[in-house]
Design a protein around this motif. Structure first.
Motif, PDB file in Angstrom:
ATOM      1  N   MET A  75       0.842  -1.203   0.000  1.00 47.21           N
ATOM      2  CA  MET A  75       0.000   0.000   0.000  1.00 47.21           C
ATOM      3  C   MET A  75       0.876   1.252   0.000  1.00 47.21           C
ATOM      4  N   LYS A  76       0.485   2.233  -0.790  1.00 47.54           N
ATOM      5  CA  LYS A  76       1.327   3.407  -0.963  1.00 47.54           C
ATOM      6  C   LYS A  76       1.232   4.380   0.214  1.00 47.54           C
ATOM      7  N   ALA A  77       0.043   4.632   0.729  1.00 44.40           N
ATOM      8  CA  ALA A  77      -0.100   5.682   1.751  1.00 44.40           C
ATOM      9  C   ALA A  77      -1.148   5.311   2.784  1.00 44.40           C
ATOM     10  N   SER A  78      -0.941   5.837   3.982  1.00 47.40           N
ATOM     11  CA  SER A  78      -1.930   5.760   5.058  1.00 47.40           C
ATOM     12  C   SER A  78      -2.281   7.191   5.445  1.00 47.40           C
ATOM     13  N   VAL A  79      -3.508   7.610   5.154  1.00 49.97           N
ATOM     14  CA  VAL A  79      -3.959   8.963   5.492  1.00 49.97           C
ATOM     15  C   VAL A  79      -4.547   8.928   6.898  1.00 49.97           C
ATOM     16  N   ILE A  80      -4.043   9.791   7.765  1.00 55.39           N
ATOM     17  CA  ILE A  80      -4.402   9.784   9.181  1.00 55.39           C
ATOM     18  C   ILE A  80      -5.048  11.114   9.538  1.00 55.39           C
ATOM     19  N   ILE A  81      -6.283  11.061  10.018  1.00 51.98           N
ATOM     20  CA  ILE A  81      -7.008  12.281  10.404  1.00 51.98           C
ATOM     21  C   ILE A  81      -7.357  12.206  11.887  1.00 51.98           C
ATOM     22  N   PRO A  82      -6.751  13.049  12.724  1.00 57.25           N
ATOM     23  CA  PRO A  82      -7.194  13.132  14.119  1.00 57.25           C
ATOM     24  C   PRO A  82      -8.441  14.011  14.201  1.00 57.25           C
ATOM     25  N   ASN A  83      -9.377  13.633  15.066  1.00 55.09           N
ATOM     26  CA  ASN A  83     -10.641  14.387  15.160  1.00 55.09           C
ATOM     27  C   ASN A  83     -11.000  14.661  16.609  1.00 55.09           C
ATOM     28  N   LEU A  84     -11.449  15.881  16.861  1.00 58.37           N
ATOM     29  CA  LEU A  84     -12.022  16.260  18.141  1.00 58.37           C
ATOM     30  C   LEU A  84     -13.148  17.247  17.873  1.00 58.37           C
ATOM     31  N   ASN A  85     -14.376  16.791  18.056  1.00 55.70           N
ATOM     32  CA  ASN A  85     -15.560  17.648  17.919  1.00 55.70           C
ATOM     33  C   ASN A  85     -15.584  18.392  16.593  1.00 55.70           C
ATOM     34  N   GLY A  86     -15.371  17.639  15.520  1.00 51.58           N
ATOM     35  CA  GLY A  86     -15.339  18.255  14.195  1.00 51.58           C
ATOM     36  C   GLY A  86     -16.602  18.034  13.391  1.00 51.58           C
ATOM     37  N   ALA A  87     -17.756  18.055  14.055  1.00 53.36           N
ATOM     38  CA  ALA A  87     -19.015  17.725  13.371  1.00 53.36           C
ATOM     39  C   ALA A  87     -19.286  18.620  12.171  1.00 53.36           C
ATOM     40  N   GLY A  88     -18.854  19.865  12.236  1.00 58.51           N
ATOM     41  CA  GLY A  88     -19.182  20.809  11.179  1.00 58.51           C
ATOM     42  C   GLY A  88     -18.395  20.621   9.902  1.00 58.51           C
ATOM     43  N   PHE A 107      -4.496   3.775  -0.977  1.00 58.41           N
ATOM     44  CA  PHE A 107      -4.296   4.278   0.384  1.00 58.41           C
ATOM     45  C   PHE A 107      -5.335   3.675   1.318  1.00 58.41           C
ATOM     46  N   GLU A 108      -5.052   3.767   2.604  1.00 54.95           N
ATOM     47  CA  GLU A 108      -6.018   3.475   3.648  1.00 54.95           C
ATOM     48  C   GLU A 108      -6.305   4.770   4.406  1.00 54.95           C
ATOM     49  N   LEU A 109      -7.457   4.826   5.053  1.00 60.99           N
ATOM     50  CA  LEU A 109      -7.827   6.009   5.829  1.00 60.99           C
ATOM     51  C   LEU A 109      -8.006   5.599   7.283  1.00 60.99           C
ATOM     52  N   TYR A 148     -18.675   5.406   8.488  1.00 63.59           N
ATOM     53  CA  TYR A 148     -17.842   4.900   7.394  1.00 63.59           C
ATOM     54  C   TYR A 148     -17.333   3.483   7.655  1.00 63.59           C
ATOM     55  N   ARG A 149     -17.632   2.941   8.820  1.00 58.01           N
ATOM     56  CA  ARG A 149     -17.215   1.574   9.105  1.00 58.01           C
ATOM     57  C   ARG A 149     -17.788   0.616   8.063  1.00 58.01           C
ATOM     58  N   GLY A 150     -16.972  -0.324   7.673  1.00 59.66           N
ATOM     59  CA  GLY A 150     -17.394  -1.264   6.634  1.00 59.66           C
ATOM     60  C   GLY A 150     -16.806  -0.940   5.278  1.00 59.66           C
ATOM     61  N   ARG A 151     -16.340   0.300   5.097  1.00 58.89           N
ATOM     62  CA  ARG A 151     -15.682   0.630   3.834  1.00 58.89           C
ATOM     63  C   ARG A 151     -14.309  -0.009   3.807  1.00 58.89           C
ATOM     64  N   PRO A 152     -13.851  -0.478   2.650  1.00 62.88           N
ATOM     65  CA  PRO A 152     -12.518  -1.072   2.560  1.00 62.88           C
ATOM     66  C   PRO A 152     -11.438  -0.069   2.981  1.00 62.88           C
ATOM     67  N   ASN A 153     -10.402  -0.585   3.638  1.00 64.28           N
ATOM     68  CA  ASN A 153      -9.232   0.216   4.017  1.00 64.28           C
ATOM     69  C   ASN A 153      -9.608   1.410   4.896  1.00 64.28           C
ATOM     70  N   ILE A 174      -0.243   1.756  13.379  1.00 64.82           N
ATOM     71  CA  ILE A 174      -0.968   0.692  12.660  1.00 64.82           C
ATOM     72  C   ILE A 174      -0.957   0.908  11.145  1.00 64.82           C
ATOM     73  N   ALA A 175      -0.310   1.974  10.700  1.00 58.84           N
ATOM     74  CA  ALA A 175      -0.323   2.310   9.276  1.00 58.84           C
ATOM     75  C   ALA A 175       0.394   1.245   8.448  1.00 58.84           C
ATOM     76  N   LYS A 176      -0.211   0.873   7.341  1.00 61.32           N
ATOM     77  CA  LYS A 176       0.360  -0.129   6.446  1.00 61.32           C
ATOM     78  C   LYS A 176       1.064   0.502   5.239  1.00 61.32           C
ATOM     79  N   GLY A 177       0.874   1.789   5.037  1.00 61.86           N
ATOM     80  CA  GLY A 177       1.393   2.439   3.846  1.00 61.86           C
ATOM     81  C   GLY A 177       2.873   2.744   3.910  1.00 61.86           C
ATOM     82  N   GLU A 178       3.458   2.934   2.734  1.00 60.44           N
ATOM     83  CA  GLU A 178       4.851   3.369   2.632  1.00 60.44           C
ATOM     84  C   GLU A 178       5.014   4.777   3.216  1.00 60.44           C
ATOM     85  N   TYR A 179       3.960   5.577   3.072  1.00 62.73           N
ATOM     86  CA  TYR A 179       3.965   6.936   3.591  1.00 62.73           C
ATOM     87  C   TYR A 179       2.823   7.125   4.592  1.00 62.73           C
TER      88      TYR A 179
END
Length: 329
Positions: free
Chosen positions: A1-14, A31-33, A51-56, A78-83
């Motif tokens: 896998m080329k990339a692992s995109v990592i998004i931290p979230n805190l109260n970002g409903a908007g 990529f994985e998210l 979004y649970r159930g979506r691949p990667n 836990i990232a599997k990507g090269e980046y």
């Protein structure tokens, strides 16, 4: 896998859903998210769960706010990507954003981090961040903040990538370490890039990797607030202490002391002097816990490059302050 995109979230409903959708819409699909929720109490946790159930796709749920550094480290672990590619929950990527980051990183194995062109969400003709730099006064600054994005069309080496939208080579993270969790939030990305500089790796800016950024949506600090003032007070002490060899600290002591004095005056003027002082007090407690990298003589050319960058950063900062005073964009 080329990339692992990592998004931290805190109260970002908007904004979290639009941020995630901008990632799913990338032209680069290898990529994985990974979403790390830091104890959200609004609807954003349910958005992330939807979004649970979506691949990667992986969702990590923390019970409390563990801080930006700890959250992204969980994702990197836990990232599997090269980046490992960090992305703020209040940022929105153009379709070829990830592809451009990867293309730049693939061009040179010595590249550690690639920084995006982050545009102001409500004023997209203006840059929010085009990479970060540090001055010999101890200031860490956003390159291009509030200036016309058209000024920043050329790729170049930079001092630090902004962790709000940046790619990191995971094999180098394995060698130099991940984000320092003592920093909690703010300056943790500069600390990591500085560490890479000391080891002779390169951080670069990619102007074709573009995203829009609300800026301060999670912390509520478009400019300053008590939380950011405390974090800035503490981490502005930890940053140079950790990353400068003792000789550099001695050489730079006077300009840094002057810089800290200027910061005290500035924060008092803005009404956050007591919060900034709390940060200084926290720094005194944190300093003994800092894992200061070992000095290596073979890295002397890298330390000299850093020192020249700090001096150049001062002149860059002076020019920037004049531009802002004259309302030049």
């Amino acid at each position: 896998m080329k990339a692992s995109v990592i998004i931290p979230n805190l109260n970002g409903a908007g904004w979290l859903r639009d941020s995630i959708e901008s990632i799913w819409a990338q032209t680069e699909q290898d990529f994985e998210l990974i979403i790390i929720d830091n104890g959200s109490t609004d609807e954003s946790l349910e958005i992330a769960r939807s979004y649970r159930g979506r691949p990667n796709y992986t969702l990590i749920e923390n019970d409390t706010n563990t801080g930006f550094s700890h959250a992204v480290n969980q994702g990197i672990a836990i990232a599997k990507g090269e980046y490992a590619v960090l992305f703020n929950n209040d940022a929105f990527a153009e379709p070829d954003w990830l592809a451009e980051l990867i293309k730049t990183a693939d061009s040179d194995p010595k590249i550690f981090a690639v920084s995006s062109l982050m545009l102001r969400y409500y004023e997209p003709e203006l840059a929010d961040d085009a990479g970060d730099y540090v001055t010999i006064l101890g200031f860490a600054c956003k390159r291009g903040d509030g200036l016309k994005a058209s000024r920043y069309t050329k790729p170049c080496r930079i001092f630090s990538a902004c962790g709000g939208a940046a790619l990191y080579r995971k094999s180098i993270l394995d060698k130099i370490g991940v984000f320092d969790e003592l920093f909690f939030a703010y300056y943790e990305d500069v600390d990591l890039s500085w560490r890479a500089n000391n080891f002779g790796y390169k951080n670069v800016y990619c102007p074709t990797a573009r995203c829009r950024h609300i800026c301060g949506a999670t912390t509520g600090a478009v400019r300053y607030n008590p939380f950011k003032s405390i974090q800035s007070g503490r981490n502005s002490i930890l940053l140079p202490y950790k990353n400068q060899p003792i000789g550099m600290l001695v050489v730079n002591f006077i300009p840094m002391a002057f810089g800290y004095l200027l910061k005290v005056v500035m924060f008092r003027h803005r009404g956050f002097g007591s919060d900034y002082a709390k940060g200084y007090a926290e720094a005194k407690i944190a300093l003994p816990k800092i894992d200061k990298p070992k000095f290596y003589w073979r890295n002397l050319p890298n330390y000299l490059w850093v020192e020249c960058s700090l001096i150049a950063g001062l002149f860059r900062y002076i020019v920037y302050r004049v531009q802002r005073a004259l309302q030049i964009t």
